[in-house]
Design a protein around this motif. Structure first.
Motif, PDB file in Angstrom:
ATOM      1  N   ASP A   1       0.858  -1.185   0.000  1.00 22.93           N
ATOM      2  CA  ASP A   1       0.000   0.000   0.000  1.00 22.93           C
ATOM      3  C   ASP A   1       0.893   1.233   0.000  1.00 22.93           C
ATOM      4  O   ASP A   1       1.691   1.435   0.925  1.00 22.93           O
ATOM      5  CB  ASP A   1      -0.907   0.000   1.229  1.00 22.93           C
ATOM      6  CG  ASP A   1      -1.971   1.094   1.197  1.00 22.93           C
ATOM      7  OD1 ASP A   1      -1.679   2.191   0.685  1.00 22.93           O
ATOM      8  OD2 ASP A   1      -3.077   0.854   1.697  1.00 22.93           O
ATOM      9  N   MET A   2       0.764   2.056  -1.027  1.00 20.10           N
ATOM     10  CA  MET A   2       1.645   3.221  -1.150  1.00 20.10           C
ATOM     11  C   MET A   2       1.476   4.189   0.008  1.00 20.10           C
ATOM     12  O   MET A   2       2.391   4.953   0.340  1.00 20.10           O
ATOM     13  CB  MET A   2       1.393   3.920  -2.488  1.00 20.10           C
ATOM     14  CG  MET A   2      -0.023   4.360  -2.757  1.00 20.10           C
ATOM     15  SD  MET A   2      -0.352   6.075  -2.292  1.00 20.10           S
ATOM     16  CE  MET A   2      -2.093   6.231  -2.775  1.00 20.10           C
ATOM     17  N   ARG A   3       0.324   4.191   0.660  1.00 22.65           N
ATOM     18  CA  ARG A   3       0.108   5.117   1.767  1.00 22.65           C
ATOM     19  C   ARG A   3       0.991   4.781   2.961  1.00 22.65           C
ATOM     20  O   ARG A   3       1.413   5.667   3.707  1.00 22.65           O
ATOM     21  CB  ARG A   3      -1.377   5.116   2.160  1.00 22.65           C
ATOM     22  CG  ARG A   3      -2.279   5.738   1.086  1.00 22.65           C
ATOM     23  CD  ARG A   3      -3.737   5.481   1.321  1.00 22.65           C
ATOM     24  NE  ARG A   3      -4.067   4.065   1.164  1.00 22.65           N
ATOM     25  CZ  ARG A   3      -5.305   3.590   1.126  1.00 22.65           C
ATOM     26  NH1 ARG A   3      -6.334   4.425   1.223  1.00 22.65           N
ATOM     27  NH2 ARG A   3      -5.532   2.293   0.980  1.00 22.65           N
ATOM     28  N   GLU A   4       1.304   3.507   3.136  1.00 18.79           N
ATOM     29  CA  GLU A   4       2.208   3.117   4.218  1.00 18.79           C
ATOM     30  C   GLU A   4       3.628   3.594   3.921  1.00 18.79           C
ATOM     31  O   GLU A   4       4.345   4.062   4.810  1.00 18.79           O
ATOM     32  CB  GLU A   4       2.182   1.602   4.393  1.00 18.79           C
ATOM     33  CG  GLU A   4       0.835   1.065   4.866  1.00 18.79           C
ATOM     34  CD  GLU A   4       0.843  -0.456   4.989  1.00 18.79           C
ATOM     35  OE1 GLU A   4       1.923  -1.067   4.837  1.00 18.79           O
ATOM     36  OE2 GLU A   4      -0.223  -1.022   5.234  1.00 18.79           O
ATOM     37  N   LEU A   5       4.046   3.476   2.679  1.00 20.25           N
ATOM     38  CA  LEU A   5       5.365   3.975   2.308  1.00 20.25           C
ATOM     39  C   LEU A   5       5.441   5.486   2.484  1.00 20.25           C
ATOM     40  O   LEU A   5       6.421   6.012   3.035  1.00 20.25           O
ATOM     41  CB  LEU A   5       5.669   3.578   0.859  1.00 20.25           C
ATOM     42  CG  LEU A   5       7.037   3.956   0.279  1.00 20.25           C
ATOM     43  CD1 LEU A   5       7.451   2.965  -0.805  1.00 20.25           C
ATOM     44  CD2 LEU A   5       7.026   5.371  -0.326  1.00 20.25           C
ATOM     45  N   LEU A   6       4.411   6.194   2.032  1.00 23.55           N
ATOM     46  CA  LEU A   6       4.418   7.658   2.103  1.00 23.55           C
ATOM     47  C   LEU A   6       4.361   8.173   3.539  1.00 23.55           C
ATOM     48  O   LEU A   6       4.748   9.311   3.809  1.00 23.55           O
ATOM     49  CB  LEU A   6       3.249   8.225   1.303  1.00 23.55           C
ATOM     50  CG  LEU A   6       3.311   8.019  -0.212  1.00 23.55           C
ATOM     51  CD1 LEU A   6       2.024   8.497  -0.867  1.00 23.55           C
ATOM     52  CD2 LEU A   6       4.516   8.745  -0.815  1.00 23.55           C
ATOM     53  N   ALA A   7       3.895   7.347   4.462  1.00 18.98           N
ATOM     54  CA  ALA A   7       3.801   7.771   5.862  1.00 18.98           C
ATOM     55  C   ALA A   7       5.166   7.785   6.545  1.00 18.98           C
ATOM     56  O   ALA A   7       5.296   8.339   7.650  1.00 18.98           O
ATOM     57  CB  ALA A   7       2.846   6.853   6.621  1.00 18.98           C
ATOM     58  N   ARG A   8       6.175   7.204   5.939  1.00 20.47           N
ATOM     59  CA  ARG A   8       7.498   7.152   6.569  1.00 20.47           C
ATOM     60  C   ARG A   8       8.185   8.514   6.500  1.00 20.47           C
ATOM     61  O   ARG A   8       8.436   9.041   5.414  1.00 20.47           O
ATOM     62  CB  ARG A   8       8.368   6.100   5.884  1.00 20.47           C
ATOM     63  CG  ARG A   8       8.044   4.703   6.302  1.00 20.47           C
ATOM     64  CD  ARG A   8       8.940   3.676   5.661  1.00 20.47           C
ATOM     65  NE  ARG A   8      10.373   3.976   5.736  1.00 20.47           N
ATOM     66  CZ  ARG A   8      11.322   3.109   5.397  1.00 20.47           C
ATOM     67  NH1 ARG A   8      10.973   1.884   4.985  1.00 20.47           N
ATOM     68  NH2 ARG A   8      12.593   3.443   5.474  1.00 20.47           N
ATOM     69  N   PRO A   9       8.524   9.098   7.643  1.00 24.91           N
ATOM     70  CA  PRO A   9       9.150  10.425   7.631  1.00 24.91           C
ATOM     71  C   PRO A   9      10.579  10.430   7.105  1.00 24.91           C
ATOM     72  O   PRO A   9      11.098  11.485   6.713  1.00 24.91           O
ATOM     73  CB  PRO A   9       9.109  10.832   9.112  1.00 24.91           C
ATOM     74  CG  PRO A   9       9.055   9.548   9.867  1.00 24.91           C
ATOM     75  CD  PRO A   9       8.258   8.612   9.012  1.00 24.91           C
ATOM     76  N   ASP A  10      11.225   9.259   7.058  1.00 27.43           N
ATOM     77  CA  ASP A  10      12.615   9.225   6.591  1.00 27.43           C
ATOM     78  C   ASP A  10      12.729   9.140   5.081  1.00 27.43           C
ATOM     79  O   ASP A  10      13.841   9.216   4.541  1.00 27.43           O
ATOM     80  CB  ASP A  10      13.354   8.036   7.225  1.00 27.43           C
ATOM     81  CG  ASP A  10      12.761   6.698   6.796  1.00 27.43           C
ATOM     82  OD1 ASP A  10      11.514   6.608   6.714  1.00 27.43           O
ATOM     83  OD2 ASP A  10      13.529   5.749   6.549  1.00 27.43           O
TER      84      ASP A  10
END
Length: 459
Positions: free
Chosen positions: A106-115
């Motif tokens: 799910d791209m939203r999980e990747l985009l949630a990463r602040p790093d």
């Protein structure tokens, strides 16, 4: 950047010996990094199919980038890609091991990463708008494959999101970073061809899928081959590991069959726009730069003709086609699948032709022209490529060579042409200020895709 040595050859990479291009590194990073973390982009990949792997390896060749995450709805694709990334980085360490690339469905999980600082988007065309908008809202810099979006309203929403967030967004119009194309553009804009009398663009015909690098690169993805893909396909069971529901996303819920997904989504209007949208960001984009209309939309499509194959229920995009894009400054770009593929520029003092394997002049004098650096559209700074330009711009907050604002305008020509073809119109008028069709009630239904719930464009 000047490439100094091969990092490794892919024949020794167990995960995907035929599905990744080779990497030439600018310098060895090492575990600690030859570039300080403060001057390095952490990248996530959204879409790990054929083109995703191509642009990812281009980013990995730059010492200022580090791949830390990969997202794909196909479990096998993302696992192969993660393994390749970790094996590549492991080869640069003293220990020979590396673990630092995560997988997501799910791209939203990747985009949630602040790093994660930036994302490389190579999903199918019908997903581009949502992926770019979500990435921009998450504050990530963006490299998105062409075409920028699947309709004019989608590219408008993408542009608005990018501008509101202030992120850097580079579209994958790689010819803006290729020497031969830039030379033709500079010759035309610099007056070396005299007055420009005609600009023509030859685009590929329907399903001309033989790749420049050979069929082996995409063999495992069911993509390129010497033979055309199957033109019909009965529903098949969804293979294990493929989240087909998410692959469909905002598109209409067509049943799964192998010939519909991965590379072949291009041939169905539910997911793509055929060869026109596939190449508008390349040859057409170069022609738009020649005529200085890269930042404006056409006011009309004229002399539009298209042939659709009547024995292909699986695929419905135009097979053979031609049209003229007219602009409010009297510029005209002619497009045809019957022309030699590339960009043909005629001037009162000479003509040139360019594609990815040729640069031809009618007058030998043009070959000898030395263009001063101050008159060049872009300076390549040695051998710096399209991905290197994106990485440098993202680190500096600068404008890339192929910004979303240009892509919004250039891609409009392809979308308007497809609307004319589908509505059976020879001519279609467009208001570039209101960004609406003019007096075309029969064509309005093709103007914007209806997204399937719960997905929707922002108001």
């Amino acid at each position: 950047m000047i490439r100094r040595h091969f990092l490794k050859t892919l024949a020794t990479t167990s995960a995907a010996a035929v599905t990744f291009p080779s990497i030439v590194r600018a310098q060895t990073l090492g575990l600690g990094g030859g570039v300080s973390p403060a001057n390095r982009l952490n990248l996530g990949i959204i879409g790990a199919g054929l083109q995703g792997r191509v642009i990812m390896t281009s980013a990995m060749a730059n010492a200022a980038a580090r791949i830390v995450a990969v997202c794909d709805v196909d479990k096998q694709h993302r696992a192969q890609t993660r393994q390749f990334v970790e094996e590549t980085y492991a080869s640069e360490t003293d220990s020979g091991t590396y673990r630092g690339c995560d997988e997501y469905g799910d791209m939203r999980e990747l985009l949630a990463r602040p790093d994660i600082d930036a994302v490389l988007i190579a999903s199918p065309e019908h997903w581009h708008a949502l992926h770019v908008i979500h990435a921009a809202r998450a504050g990530k810099h963006i490299y998105c494959e062409k075409p920028s979006g699947a309709s004019i309203p989608e590219t408008r929403a993408m542009l608005d999101a990018v501008r509101a967030s202030g992120v850097v967004c580079q579209i994958g119009s790689q010819q803006r970073s290729m020497v031969n194309y830039l030379r033709v553009i500079d010759l035309a804009r610099g007056g070396y061809l005299g007055g420009i009398t005609r600009v023509r663009v030859g685009l590929p015909r329907y399903m001309n899928v033989r790749p420049a690098g050979g069929a082996g690169l995409a063999a495992s993805l069911g993509g390129y081959s010497d033979e055309p893909p199957p033109r019909s396909g009965a529903p098949e069971p969804v293979p294990p590991g493929l989240d087909y529901e998410t692959w469909l996303g905002p598109a209409e819920p067509l049943p799964y069959c192998k010939a519909r997904v991965h590379y072949h989504w291009r041939w169905n209007y539910a997911f793509g726009g055929g060869r026109i949208t596939d190449w508008v960001g390349h040859h057409y984009d170069s022609a738009a730069l020649v005529l200085r209309v890269n930042d404006r939309m056409p006011v009309a499509i004229r002399n539009a003709t298209a042939r659709f194959l009547d024995d292909t229920p699986l695929y419905n995009t135009a097979s053979d086609y031609a049209f003229e894009a007219h602009y409010d400054n009297d510029a005209v770009i002619e497009v045809s699948s019957a022309l030699r593929e590339g960009v043909h520029v005629d001037g009162t003092e000479g003509s040139v032709f360019v594609n990815r394997s040729a640069l031809e002049y009618t007058d030998p004098r043009l070959r000898r022209v030395q263009i001063p650096s101050h008159r060049a559209l872009f300076r390549l700074d040695g051998a710096r490529g399209h991905m290197d330009d994106f990485i440098a711009c993202a680190l500096k907050g600068a404008t890339p060579r192929a910004p979303m604002s240009d892509a919004h305008c250039v891609t409009a020509a392809a979308h308007l042409a497809n609307i004319a073809f589908r509505a059976g119109r020879r001519e279609l008028r467009f208001d570039p200020v209101a960004e609406q069709l003019v007096d075309a009630p029969d064509a309005v239904r093709y103007f914007q895709r209806v997204m399937r719930a719960p997905w929707t464009l922002p108001a």
